[in-house]
Scaffold this active site. Structure first.
Site, short mmCIF file in Angstrom:
data_model
loop_
_atom_site.label_atom_id
_atom_site.label_comp_id
_atom_site.label_asym_id
_atom_site.label_seq_id
_atom_site.Cartn_x
_atom_site.Cartn_y
_atom_site.Cartn_z
N TYR A 9 0.81 -1.21 0.00
CA TYR A 9 0.00 0.00 0.00
C TYR A 9 0.85 1.27 0.00
O TYR A 9 0.43 2.30 0.51
CB TYR A 9 -0.95 0.03 1.21
CG TYR A 9 -1.72 -1.26 1.41
CD1 TYR A 9 -2.55 -1.74 0.40
CD2 TYR A 9 -1.60 -2.00 2.58
CE1 TYR A 9 -3.26 -2.92 0.57
CE2 TYR A 9 -2.31 -3.18 2.75
CZ TYR A 9 -3.13 -3.64 1.74
OH TYR A 9 -3.81 -4.79 1.91
N TYR A 137 -14.42 -5.51 3.11
CA TYR A 137 -13.04 -5.85 2.74
C TYR A 137 -12.83 -7.32 3.11
O TYR A 137 -13.03 -7.71 4.27
CB TYR A 137 -12.01 -4.99 3.49
CG TYR A 137 -10.60 -5.45 3.20
CD1 TYR A 137 -9.95 -5.05 2.04
CD2 TYR A 137 -9.95 -6.36 4.03
CE1 TYR A 137 -8.68 -5.52 1.73
CE2 TYR A 137 -8.68 -6.83 3.73
CZ TYR A 137 -8.05 -6.40 2.58
OH TYR A 137 -6.80 -6.89 2.27
N ASP A 240 -16.90 -13.65 7.73
CA ASP A 240 -15.47 -13.40 7.68
C ASP A 240 -15.09 -12.78 9.02
O ASP A 240 -15.23 -11.58 9.22
CB ASP A 240 -15.17 -12.44 6.51
CG ASP A 240 -13.70 -12.03 6.45
OD1 ASP A 240 -12.95 -12.37 7.39
OD2 ASP A 240 -13.33 -11.37 5.47
N LYS A 269 -5.88 -13.64 11.23
CA LYS A 269 -5.26 -12.61 12.09
C LYS A 269 -4.97 -13.07 13.54
O LYS A 269 -3.87 -13.51 13.82
CB LYS A 269 -6.09 -11.34 12.07
CG LYS A 269 -6.07 -10.65 10.70
CD LYS A 269 -6.38 -9.18 10.75
CE LYS A 269 -6.01 -8.47 9.48
NZ LYS A 269 -7.03 -8.48 8.43
C1 LIG Z 1 -7.12 -8.83 6.92
C2 LIG Z 1 -8.41 -9.33 6.45
C3 LIG Z 1 -8.50 -10.30 5.42
C4 LIG Z 1 -7.30 -10.78 4.66
O1 LIG Z 1 -6.39 -11.48 5.46
P1 LIG Z 1 -4.88 -11.65 4.95
O2 LIG Z 1 -4.26 -12.55 5.96
O3 LIG Z 1 -4.28 -10.29 4.93
O4 LIG Z 1 -4.93 -12.26 3.60
C5 LIG Z 1 -9.75 -10.79 5.11
N1 LIG Z 1 -10.86 -10.37 5.73
C6 LIG Z 1 -10.80 -9.45 6.72
C7 LIG Z 1 -12.06 -9.06 7.39
C8 LIG Z 1 -9.59 -8.88 7.09
O5 LIG Z 1 -9.55 -7.95 8.05
#
Ligand SMILES: *Cc1c(COP(=O)(O)O)cnc(C)c1O
Length: 427
Positions: A9, A137, A240, A269
């Site tokens: 970025y 996202y 997600d 994460k």
């Molecule tokens: C960070 C994130 C992703 C992507 O995860 P990466 O490990 O960076 O590929 C997907 N969904 C959400 C909600 C995120 O915050």
């Protein structure tokens, strides 16, 4: 000489050189210069235990001495097995199967592929599109970019390259909204489902907190309503929880606020406490059992090289133990009390002419400004106070490590507020 590392970025022409980190301990990391910075973001929201946590470091060291890696095709090992059991135990009841991968984006790709194949195997191959939300996202890979906000998201230049999906408006009701206000959001969702459900495999969302798309928060009632709509229209519900999972919203998972179970849930994460990259896509019996059959199409054709990596699984297991034994949900509630008092309940901040909104949820605090230019220089000012902040767009936020003390939490909120409340620009 400048480094050959190409940073994420980054605007190459204007970006200041990256700061070199030489170590980290607790809530702080240390730069080459000797500067200690209090991390308000816990490294893109994943280092929930802070840096150098002795139990997590030890878990990796012990596992490294036993088995660093082995393929998961046709083989298994104890860390993969134990972690899957733990994830089934701690996630909402009904998610009984765990598919590993190596990052949040890939975990989401797995979820979407699973949803499409699920409908294919049930004789509905035309249900192969996703329904996503504006402000969403879900990651940076092609499949994920296609379900990120197509306008305000960061991937609009790729629109010609990406498959087309459906989008519903982002929910506008806040966390504590009443049913009537949530019903308006749900009506917008219903409208898209009524028109296109025959083509839609799954509704995907970051439950309660749309993170990288603008830290938009909504009500648990919206999740409940979405669950009902998905059942009505034979659409899978994918949560997600890459960002919201492991306590960020104040409960272990955002789904817990609504007491519902999605059909598929993605975790990453915080999964390993940030110590290694890994992800898990969980599925219900109904989804999983649809893949039991004789045709060549019944196998799920996905298998990242590093799925189920023993180091990652082992440190994730230790992370969950520490989370429970050290009562992190209580710590998160305390952090939220500080965030509420220092941000949400600060009338000077709320009423500041450059500020559009101030909100908190669990261990998340957000100042949204009206014009992104108003966040220029904020990170540099925070660094002078010893705090690492990284704003994006119109959002200045903190997602601290859960070990952050009340005093350090206040140092972070003071740094966030400083440029609004102390500067001559306060007009
Ligand atoms: C960070 C994130 C992703 C992507 O995860 P990466 O490990 O960076 O590929 C997907 N969904 C959400 C909600 C995120 O915050």
């Amino acid at each position: 000489m400048s480094s050959p590392v190409w940073h994420p970025y980054a605007h190459l022409k204007h970006q200041a050189p990256a700061l070199k980190v030489v170590g980290g301990q607790g809530t702080h990391f240390t730069l080459e210069s000797g500067e200690h910075l209090l991390d308000a973001t816990c490294s893109w929201w994943c280092m929930i235990h802070g840096y150098g946590h002795p139990r997590l470091v030890k878990a990796i060291q012990e596992q490294a001495a036993t088995l660093c890696h082995v393929m998961l095709g046709g083989l298994t090992h104890e860390p993969a097995d134990l972690l899957a059991r733990e994830l089934v135990r701690i996630t909402p009841q009904g998610l009984n199967h765990v598919f590993y991968s190596d990052s949040g984006s890939v975990g989401m790709e797995v979820a979407m592929k699973m949803a499409v194949q699920y409908h294919f195997l049930r004789g509905r191959p035309q249900k192969h599109r996703m329904l996503s939300l504006m402000k969403a996202y879900h990651g940076d890979t092609a499949g994920c970019m296609a379900v990120c906000d197509p306008e305000e998201g960061m991937h609009s230049l790729f629109s010609g390259f990406l498959p087309q999906h459906y989008f519903a408006p982002a929910p506008t009701s806040p966390f504590d909204a009443d049913q009537a206000s949530v019903d308006a959001d749900l009506a917008a969702l219903r409208k898209v489902l009524e028109a296109h459900h025959k083509e839609i495999a799954a509704l995907l969302m970051e439950p309660l907190l749309q993170a990288a798309g603008g830290l938009n928060m909504t009500s648990p009632l919206y999740l409940k309503g979405a669950r009902e709509l998905c059942d009505e229209f034979d659409v899978l519900l994918i949560f997600d929880e890459v960002a919201t999972g492991f306590g960020r919203t104040g409960r272990l998972f955002a789904a817990n606020h609504a007491d519902i179970c999605p059909d598929i849930m993605v975790l990453s994460k915080g999964l390993t406490g940030g110590y290694l990259g890994h992800a898990a896509t969980l599925a219900t019996d109904q989804v999983h059992d649809t893949f039991i059959g004789d045709s060549e199409y019944h196998a799920f054709m996905h298998g990242p090289t590093f799925m189920g990596n023993p180091l990652a699984c082992r440190v994730a297991l230790e992370s969950i133990r520490v989370f429970e034994e050290d009562h992190y949900l209580d710590r998160i509630a305390r952090l939220n009390a500080v965030l509420k008092a220092e941000l949400e309940e600060d009338d000077d901040l709320r009423s500041h002419p450059r500020i559009a909104d101030v909100r908190t949820l669990g261990a998340t605090g957000v100042i949204e400004v009206k014009d992104s230019a108003d966040l220029k220089g904020v990170a540099e000012q925070a660094r002078e106070r010893g705090v690492w902040l990284r704003s994006f767009g119109r959002w200045l936020y903190t997602m601290p490590a859960y070990i952050t003390s009340d005093d350090d939490m206040r140092r972070i909120t003071d740094a966030m507020k400083a440029s609004f409340l102390n500067s001559p620009g306060n007009r």
